[in-house]
Motif scaffolding. Structure first.
Motif, PDB file in Angstrom:
ATOM      1  N   ALA A 144      -2.001   2.499  -2.311  1.00 41.53           N
ATOM      2  CA  ALA A 144      -1.486   3.869  -2.236  1.00 41.53           C
ATOM      3  C   ALA A 144      -0.455   4.158  -3.316  1.00 41.53           C
ATOM      4  N   PHE A 145      -0.410   3.307  -4.344  1.00 42.71           N
ATOM      5  CA  PHE A 145       0.546   3.493  -5.431  1.00 42.71           C
ATOM      6  C   PHE A 145      -0.278   3.683  -6.698  1.00 42.71           C
ATOM      7  N   HIS A 146      -0.742   4.896  -6.930  1.00 46.42           N
ATOM      8  CA  HIS A 146      -1.682   5.125  -8.022  1.00 46.42           C
ATOM      9  C   HIS A 146      -1.465   6.522  -8.582  1.00 46.42           C
ATOM     10  N   ARG A 147      -2.164   6.827  -9.619  1.00 46.41           N
ATOM     11  CA  ARG A 147      -2.042   8.154 -10.219  1.00 46.41           C
ATOM     12  C   ARG A 147      -2.682   9.215  -9.319  1.00 46.41           C
ATOM     13  N   TYR A 148      -2.019  10.355  -9.265  1.00 48.24           N
ATOM     14  CA  TYR A 148      -2.552  11.505  -8.545  1.00 48.24           C
ATOM     15  C   TYR A 148      -2.912  12.541  -9.606  1.00 48.24           C
ATOM     16  N   GLY A 149      -4.187  12.516 -10.046  1.00 51.24           N
ATOM     17  CA  GLY A 149      -4.555  13.305 -11.205  1.00 51.24           C
ATOM     18  C   GLY A 149      -3.863  12.722 -12.425  1.00 51.24           C
ATOM     19  N   THR A 150      -3.026  13.514 -13.051  1.00 52.46           N
ATOM     20  CA  THR A 150      -2.251  13.015 -14.196  1.00 52.46           C
ATOM     21  C   THR A 150      -0.846  12.595 -13.794  1.00 52.46           C
ATOM     22  N   ARG A 151      -0.547  12.616 -12.507  1.00 53.27           N
ATOM     23  CA  ARG A 151       0.808  12.275 -12.048  1.00 53.27           C
ATOM     24  C   ARG A 151       0.934  10.775 -11.840  1.00 53.27           C
ATOM     25  N   ASP A 152       1.994  10.215 -12.373  1.00 53.93           N
ATOM     26  CA  ASP A 152       2.222   8.780 -12.291  1.00 53.93           C
ATOM     27  C   ASP A 152       2.643   8.386 -10.876  1.00 53.93           C
ATOM     28  N   GLY A 153       2.062   7.280 -10.396  1.00 56.02           N
ATOM     29  CA  GLY A 153       2.382   6.819  -9.046  1.00 56.02           C
ATOM     30  C   GLY A 153       3.843   6.474  -8.869  1.00 56.02           C
ATOM     31  N   CYS A 154       4.478   5.947  -9.908  1.00 59.99           N
ATOM     32  CA  CYS A 154       5.910   5.640  -9.824  1.00 59.99           C
ATOM     33  C   CYS A 154       6.707   6.905  -9.527  1.00 59.99           C
ATOM     34  N   ASN A 155       6.353   8.012 -10.188  1.00 60.93           N
ATOM     35  CA  ASN A 155       7.099   9.252 -10.005  1.00 60.93           C
ATOM     36  C   ASN A 155       6.881   9.835  -8.606  1.00 60.93           C
ATOM     37  N   VAL A 156       5.634   9.803  -8.135  1.00 63.57           N
ATOM     38  CA  VAL A 156       5.331  10.348  -6.809  1.00 63.57           C
ATOM     39  C   VAL A 156       6.060   9.555  -5.732  1.00 63.57           C
ATOM     40  N   ASN A 157       6.042   8.240  -5.845  1.00 58.45           N
ATOM     41  CA  ASN A 157       6.706   7.432  -4.828  1.00 58.45           C
ATOM     42  C   ASN A 157       8.218   7.480  -4.934  1.00 58.45           C
ATOM     43  N   PHE A 158       8.742   7.704  -6.140  1.00 52.79           N
ATOM     44  CA  PHE A 158      10.174   7.975  -6.292  1.00 52.79           C
ATOM     45  C   PHE A 158      10.558   9.208  -5.475  1.00 52.79           C
ATOM     46  N   LEU A 159       9.745  10.267  -5.554  1.00 52.63           N
ATOM     47  CA  LEU A 159      10.033  11.491  -4.806  1.00 52.63           C
ATOM     48  C   LEU A 159       9.917  11.260  -3.304  1.00 52.63           C
ATOM     49  N   ARG A 160       8.923  10.481  -2.905  1.00 51.30           N
ATOM     50  CA  ARG A 160       8.764  10.195  -1.477  1.00 51.30           C
ATOM     51  C   ARG A 160       9.994   9.473  -0.928  1.00 51.30           C
ATOM     52  N   LEU A 161      10.482   8.488  -1.671  1.00 55.28           N
ATOM     53  CA  LEU A 161      11.660   7.759  -1.218  1.00 55.28           C
ATOM     54  C   LEU A 161      12.905   8.633  -1.231  1.00 55.28           C
ATOM     55  N   ALA A 162      12.971   9.573  -2.182  1.00 56.15           N
ATOM     56  CA  ALA A 162      14.124  10.471  -2.241  1.00 56.15           C
ATOM     57  C   ALA A 162      14.259  11.284  -0.958  1.00 56.15           C
ATOM     58  N   LEU A 163      13.119  11.581  -0.310  1.00 56.89           N
ATOM     59  CA  LEU A 163      13.172  12.278   0.978  1.00 56.89           C
ATOM     60  C   LEU A 163      13.966  11.478   2.009  1.00 56.89           C
ATOM     61  N   LEU A 164      13.947  10.155   1.870  1.00 60.05           N
ATOM     62  CA  LEU A 164      14.624   9.269   2.820  1.00 60.05           C
ATOM     63  C   LEU A 164      15.987   8.813   2.304  1.00 60.05           C
ATOM     64  N   GLY A 165      16.399   9.349   1.144  1.00 58.63           N
ATOM     65  CA  GLY A 165      17.689   8.966   0.591  1.00 58.63           C
ATOM     66  C   GLY A 165      17.690   7.599  -0.065  1.00 58.63           C
ATOM     67  N   MET A 166      16.511   7.140  -0.498  1.00 56.00           N
ATOM     68  CA  MET A 166      16.415   5.826  -1.124  1.00 56.00           C
ATOM     69  C   MET A 166      15.808   5.953  -2.520  1.00 56.00           C
ATOM     70  N   ASN A 167      15.810   4.832  -3.251  1.00 54.90           N
ATOM     71  CA  ASN A 167      15.389   4.821  -4.649  1.00 54.90           C
ATOM     72  C   ASN A 167      14.564   3.577  -4.930  1.00 54.90           C
ATOM     73  N   LEU A 168      13.483   3.735  -5.692  1.00 56.16           N
ATOM     74  CA  LEU A 168      12.579   2.623  -5.993  1.00 56.16           C
ATOM     75  C   LEU A 168      13.272   1.466  -6.709  1.00 56.16           C
ATOM     76  N   MET A 169      14.091   1.782  -7.715  1.00 58.93           N
ATOM     77  CA  MET A 169      14.758   0.724  -8.470  1.00 58.93           C
ATOM     78  C   MET A 169      15.656  -0.092  -7.548  1.00 58.93           C
ATOM     79  N   ALA A 170      16.375   0.585  -6.667  1.00 65.86           N
ATOM     80  CA  ALA A 170      17.276  -0.108  -5.747  1.00 65.86           C
ATOM     81  C   ALA A 170      16.507  -1.019  -4.800  1.00 65.86           C
ATOM     82  N   LEU A 171      15.367  -0.550  -4.293  1.00 63.98           N
ATOM     83  CA  LEU A 171      14.578  -1.379  -3.381  1.00 63.98           C
ATOM     84  C   LEU A 171      14.017  -2.594  -4.113  1.00 63.98           C
ATOM     85  N   ASN A 172      13.546  -2.389  -5.350  1.00 63.02           N
ATOM     86  CA  ASN A 172      13.056  -3.533  -6.119  1.00 63.02           C
ATOM     87  C   ASN A 172      14.181  -4.518  -6.433  1.00 63.02           C
TER      88      ASN A 172
END
Length: 292
Positions: free
Chosen positions: A108-136
């Motif tokens: 579930a971490f893939h491109r959505y059309g031309t949208r990068d999966g990293c960016n989409v999941n960054f936004l998803r985590l932002a809804l929860l007040g978290m950040n991908l870099m911090a989790l990694n």
């Protein structure tokens, strides 16, 4: 780093093992936070034992197919030069985990059309007040604990190395965790203006929100001082222009000089692109960890 879930403390499980002569390659699975399980390769040299522990190296991948590129045994070159395997053949215990969104953690971490999966999941985590870099980063700090706890590892001799996004992770991890005695950042020393603002060569996995209010990339590398640090930069790296890397190196050198250890900062500039430079990496870590 914002909000991160609490760490769990379960023991790693060996899923499978393969004997490659100079080392045994184990597949590990360990939990970092509740219901979050990390797959990783653990490479243990045959001469490394509890009675004769070896130095440990945490090998961090960048964008691509994850941890496998760091340990693959084929002679076909990849940009990582299979550096995890090369260190294991040299006598280091190596741990290479998958980051969020890569390798076995890419579902579930893939491109959505031309949208990068990293960016989409960054936004998803932002809804929860978290950040991908911090989790990694939390996963990487836990990986360092897994490596240090191995009976075959001398926990006083730990190194970390990574290319690109792996270099970013290496920078932050080494700055945050003083258990890392020496580090290699390949293909990342630059400035936020050069790679993020002017060219947009970054994504939702690659940064901590708000960090540029306080520090540029060279300043963050400077937090590693006084510990040994090797910077690698390819002259033909299109994503991280060499001029920006050289300018950042000058600033970083000033930090190491102010810390009284200018000799502990090294640079390997080579005629290549966005890739790991194997020979300088091997001799650098040998000098600081194998000689102890």
């Amino acid at each position: 780093m914002g909000d991160v879930p609490p760490l769990t403390h379960t023991n790693p499980v060996i899923v499978e093992s393969q004997d490659h002569g100079a080392y045994v390659q184990h597949k590990l699975r360990y939990e970092t936070s509740r219901d979050v399980f990390i797959p990783a390769w653990l490479l243990v040299p045959t001469e490394a034992t509890a009675d004769h522990p070896a130095p440990g190296l945490l090998a961090l991948h960048g964008h691509g197919t994850g941890k496998d590129q760091l340990v693959v045994r084929t002679e076909e070159p990849n940009i990582y030069r299979s550096f995890g395997r090369r260190y294991a053949e040299r006598g280091y215990v190596v741990l290479a985990p998958d980051a969020i969104g890569f390798g076995e953690r890419s579902e579930a971490f893939h491109r959505y059309g031309t949208r990068d999966g990293c960016n989409v999941n960054f936004l998803r985590l932002a809804l929860l007040g978290m950040n991908l870099m911090a989790l990694n980063l939390q996963d990487d700090r836990h990986a360092l604990s897994v490596l240090a706890a191995r009976p075959e590892v001398d926990a006083n001799r730990l190194a970390c190395a990574g290319l690109s996004f792996g270099g970013t992770r290496t920078m932050y991890l080494t700055a945050l965790d003083e258990r890392v005695s020496a580090a290699i950042v390949s293909g990342y020393l630059t400035s936020f203006r050069a790679y993020a603002l002017d060219t947009g060569n970054f994504c939702g996995s690659q940064f901590l929100p708000g960090i540029y209010r306080y520090a540029d990339v060279a300043d963050l590398h400077g937090l590693i001082a006084p510990r040994p640090l090797l910077i690698q930069a390819g002259c033909a790296d299109r994503g991280f222009p060499i001029k920006a890397s050289r300018d950042a190196q000058t600033h970083l050198a000033n930090i190491y000089t102010a810390a009284g250890v200018p000799d502990r900062l090294e640079r390997a500039e080579f005629d290549g692109g966005h890739e790991f430079h194997l020979s300088t990496a091997l001799t650098f870590i040998d000098r600081w960890l194998m000689a102890q």
